[in-house]
Design a protein around this motif. Sequence first.
Motif, PDB file in Angstrom:
ATOM      1  N   LEU A 302     -25.136 -35.161  69.592  1.00  0.00           N
ATOM      2  CA  LEU A 302     -25.715 -36.335  70.250  1.00  0.00           C
ATOM      3  C   LEU A 302     -26.786 -36.942  69.368  1.00  0.00           C
ATOM      4  CD1 LEU A 302     -26.746 -36.690  73.940  1.00  0.00           C
ATOM      5  CD2 LEU A 302     -28.455 -37.109  72.181  1.00  0.00           C
ATOM      6  N   ALA A 303     -26.726 -38.288  69.206  1.00  0.00           N
ATOM      7  CA  ALA A 303     -27.778 -39.053  68.532  1.00  0.00           C
ATOM      8  C   ALA A 303     -28.299 -40.094  69.508  1.00  0.00           C
ATOM      9  CB  ALA A 303     -27.240 -39.716  67.263  1.00  0.00           C
ATOM     10  N   ASN A 304     -29.535 -40.561  69.285  1.00  0.00           N
ATOM     11  CA  ASN A 304     -30.172 -41.356  70.328  1.00  0.00           C
ATOM     12  C   ASN A 304     -31.095 -42.421  69.732  1.00  0.00           C
ATOM     13  OD1 ASN A 304     -30.670 -41.891  73.101  1.00  0.00           O
ATOM     14  ND2 ASN A 304     -32.646 -40.882  72.932  1.00  0.00           N
ATOM     15  N   GLY A 305     -31.151 -43.566  70.423  1.00  0.00           N
ATOM     16  CA  GLY A 305     -32.084 -44.621  70.073  1.00  0.00           C
ATOM     17  C   GLY A 305     -32.791 -45.130  71.303  1.00  0.00           C
ATOM     18  N   SER A 306     -33.929 -44.512  71.667  1.00  0.00           N
ATOM     19  CA  SER A 306     -34.785 -44.933  72.791  1.00  0.00           C
ATOM     20  C   SER A 306     -34.134 -44.769  74.162  1.00  0.00           C
ATOM     21  CB  SER A 306     -35.228 -46.393  72.625  1.00  0.00           C
ATOM     22  OG  SER A 306     -35.882 -46.599  71.397  1.00  0.00           O
ATOM     23  N   GLU A 323     -32.720 -33.822  74.218  1.00  0.00           N
ATOM     24  CA  GLU A 323     -33.672 -34.809  73.706  1.00  0.00           C
ATOM     25  C   GLU A 323     -33.447 -35.010  72.217  1.00  0.00           C
ATOM     26  OE1 GLU A 323     -36.311 -36.177  75.475  1.00  0.00           O
ATOM     27  OE2 GLU A 323     -36.602 -34.889  77.235  1.00  0.00           O
ATOM     28  N   ALA A 324     -33.169 -36.247  71.810  1.00  0.00           N
ATOM     29  CA  ALA A 324     -33.062 -36.605  70.396  1.00  0.00           C
ATOM     30  C   ALA A 324     -33.957 -37.811  70.159  1.00  0.00           C
ATOM     31  CB  ALA A 324     -31.619 -36.916  70.012  1.00  0.00           C
ATOM     32  N   SER A 325     -34.947 -37.672  69.276  1.00  0.00           N
ATOM     33  CA  SER A 325     -35.885 -38.766  69.037  1.00  0.00           C
ATOM     34  C   SER A 325     -35.222 -39.869  68.233  1.00  0.00           C
ATOM     35  CB  SER A 325     -37.124 -38.245  68.299  1.00  0.00           C
ATOM     36  OG  SER A 325     -36.743 -37.620  67.083  1.00  0.00           O
ATOM     37  N   GLY A 326     -35.674 -41.103  68.447  1.00  0.00           N
ATOM     38  CA  GLY A 326     -35.135 -42.261  67.722  1.00  0.00           C
ATOM     39  C   GLY A 326     -35.492 -43.543  68.440  1.00  0.00           C
ATOM     40  N   ARG A 327     -35.166 -44.670  67.830  1.00  0.00           N
ATOM     41  CA  ARG A 327     -35.480 -45.985  68.389  1.00  0.00           C
ATOM     42  C   ARG A 327     -34.210 -46.834  68.420  1.00  0.00           C
ATOM     43  NH1 ARG A 327     -39.084 -43.665  65.739  1.00  0.00           N
ATOM     44  NH2 ARG A 327     -38.000 -44.134  63.804  1.00  0.00           N
ATOM     45  N   GLY A 328     -34.134 -47.699  69.440  1.00  0.00           N
ATOM     46  CA  GLY A 328     -32.923 -48.460  69.687  1.00  0.00           C
ATOM     47  C   GLY A 328     -32.787 -49.713  68.839  1.00  0.00           C
ATOM     48  N   LEU A 333     -38.050 -49.980  63.193  1.00  0.00           N
ATOM     49  CA  LEU A 333     -37.466 -48.805  62.533  1.00  0.00           C
ATOM     50  C   LEU A 333     -36.368 -48.164  63.391  1.00  0.00           C
ATOM     51  CD1 LEU A 333     -40.758 -47.166  61.200  1.00  0.00           C
ATOM     52  CD2 LEU A 333     -39.195 -48.688  59.977  1.00  0.00           C
ATOM     53  N   PRO A 334     -35.311 -48.919  63.703  1.00  0.00           N
ATOM     54  CA  PRO A 334     -34.275 -48.382  64.596  1.00  0.00           C
ATOM     55  C   PRO A 334     -33.498 -47.249  63.950  1.00  0.00           C
ATOM     56  CG  PRO A 334     -33.541 -50.436  63.616  1.00  0.00           C
ATOM     57  CD  PRO A 334     -34.980 -50.260  63.205  1.00  0.00           C
ATOM     58  N   GLY A 335     -32.992 -46.367  64.782  1.00  0.00           N
ATOM     59  CA  GLY A 335     -32.142 -45.282  64.305  1.00  0.00           C
ATOM     60  C   GLY A 335     -32.496 -43.975  64.974  1.00  0.00           C
ATOM     61  N   SER A 336     -31.572 -43.028  64.907  1.00  0.00           N
ATOM     62  CA  SER A 336     -31.792 -41.699  65.468  1.00  0.00           C
ATOM     63  C   SER A 336     -32.396 -40.802  64.396  1.00  0.00           C
ATOM     64  CB  SER A 336     -30.468 -41.108  65.970  1.00  0.00           C
ATOM     65  OG  SER A 336     -30.660 -39.863  66.591  1.00  0.00           O
ATOM     66  N   GLU A 337     -33.516 -40.166  64.703  1.00  0.00           N
ATOM     67  CA  GLU A 337     -34.187 -39.307  63.734  1.00  0.00           C
ATOM     68  C   GLU A 337     -33.525 -37.935  63.636  1.00  0.00           C
ATOM     69  OE1 GLU A 337     -38.233 -39.137  64.910  1.00  0.00           O
ATOM     70  OE2 GLU A 337     -38.605 -41.274  64.574  1.00  0.00           O
TER      71      GLU A 337
END
Length: 418
Positions: A302-306, A323-328, A333-337
């Motif tokens: 799983l990857a995530n953006g907000s 929980e996967a940190s990232g921004r939508g 700075l969008p992307g899954s960390e």
Amino acid sequence: MRSPCTTTHHSLDELRTTLRRLAHRAGVEPDLRSRLVLSASRLAAGELAAGRPVSLEVLPPPGAQPASLTVRLRLPGADAPPPLTGLPLPARDEPPAGAAWTVPLPASADAAAAPAGPSEAAPPDPVALLEEEAAALVERLDALAREHRRLKDELSETNSGVLALYVQLEERDEQLRKAHGRMLRQLEDALRPPPVRAPGLEMAVRYEPAESHAPTGGDLYDWFRLPDGTVHITIVDALGHGLTSTRSALNVTHAVRTLALEGHELRTLVARAAEALADFDQELMATVQVVRIDPETGGLRLANGSHPPALLVRRDGGTRFLEASGRGVGFPLPGSETVVEDRLDPGDVLVLYTDGLTESRRDPREGERRLTDAARRHRGLPIEQVPVAIAKEMHTVILHSDDTVALTVRRRDDDATG
């Protein structure tokens, strides 16, 4: 006059896209086009779901001046002719198993606009065609609403013929309700793909709009199988409501699908989608969650953006938020960390959702606690009932109305797979 166009299809999305484009190229009016696509989809859905292909034949107008377009749908694997009653666009029987439509073309249509091969012109954007059909439906609704208002004004200005006008008003109201219902069903059918068929997995989804009279919104999902058999799922929550947010969400799901099918790594999908859409829709803001499940092993990534975290419910009732940190998309700075990895064992349930499911009174964590309890209670129901039961229980407490998607995936026991 060009030759007929015959194609074979193995999925409902492929059939809809091809028929929508061919009808558009031939000059079929948007309203008739949407009825034709919906009718063909209803007849072909059962065959395609069973893994049996269908064929589509589109014949151009017979003369120099366009008059009508003939469309034939054949179901070679069907045991009996399909039922033709109740279709949005009436059809005639096409033995041994199929249906045919004769669709009138407007007098202004160009005879050269008959069905063309795929190399003759760039295919039109399916999202644009869908919006054109939706706009035609909205225009029809507006016309009925104007007629409704006119009749009410006449009723207030005169006392003569009150009963006759009242009957007319009731008839117009019924037409408005039926037209609105048709629009809802057609938009739902076009925007909500059916569950993926994957051995070993059970999948179901529940979508609820914020308002019953505005069935579209920014909460969308997409699921499909990659060439290696892995199931890919995308959940999107775009800012706003109505057709504008629907278009934004469609842009994101289509961008992610394209990148996934091109073979890009899961962790990069959110960032690459944001980069691809940056110049295309500068107002777009959306949370995104992308999930991959191996049906054979239950391997889960799983990857995530907000986006709100996914919930994993074990067969024994244990729970864990992934929980996967990232921004939508549209965020700085969008992307899954990170990419979260886990495993779906037999009987485990994965719950994916948008924030309309968990937004509760004041405490943001209260919604997640209530979701955990609801998912644990309902995890053993038939899969098609699980998201419905979860959404019903969660919506007994609502802070404010919002679009909601609740999507569940359960890995079946080994002796139940096949």
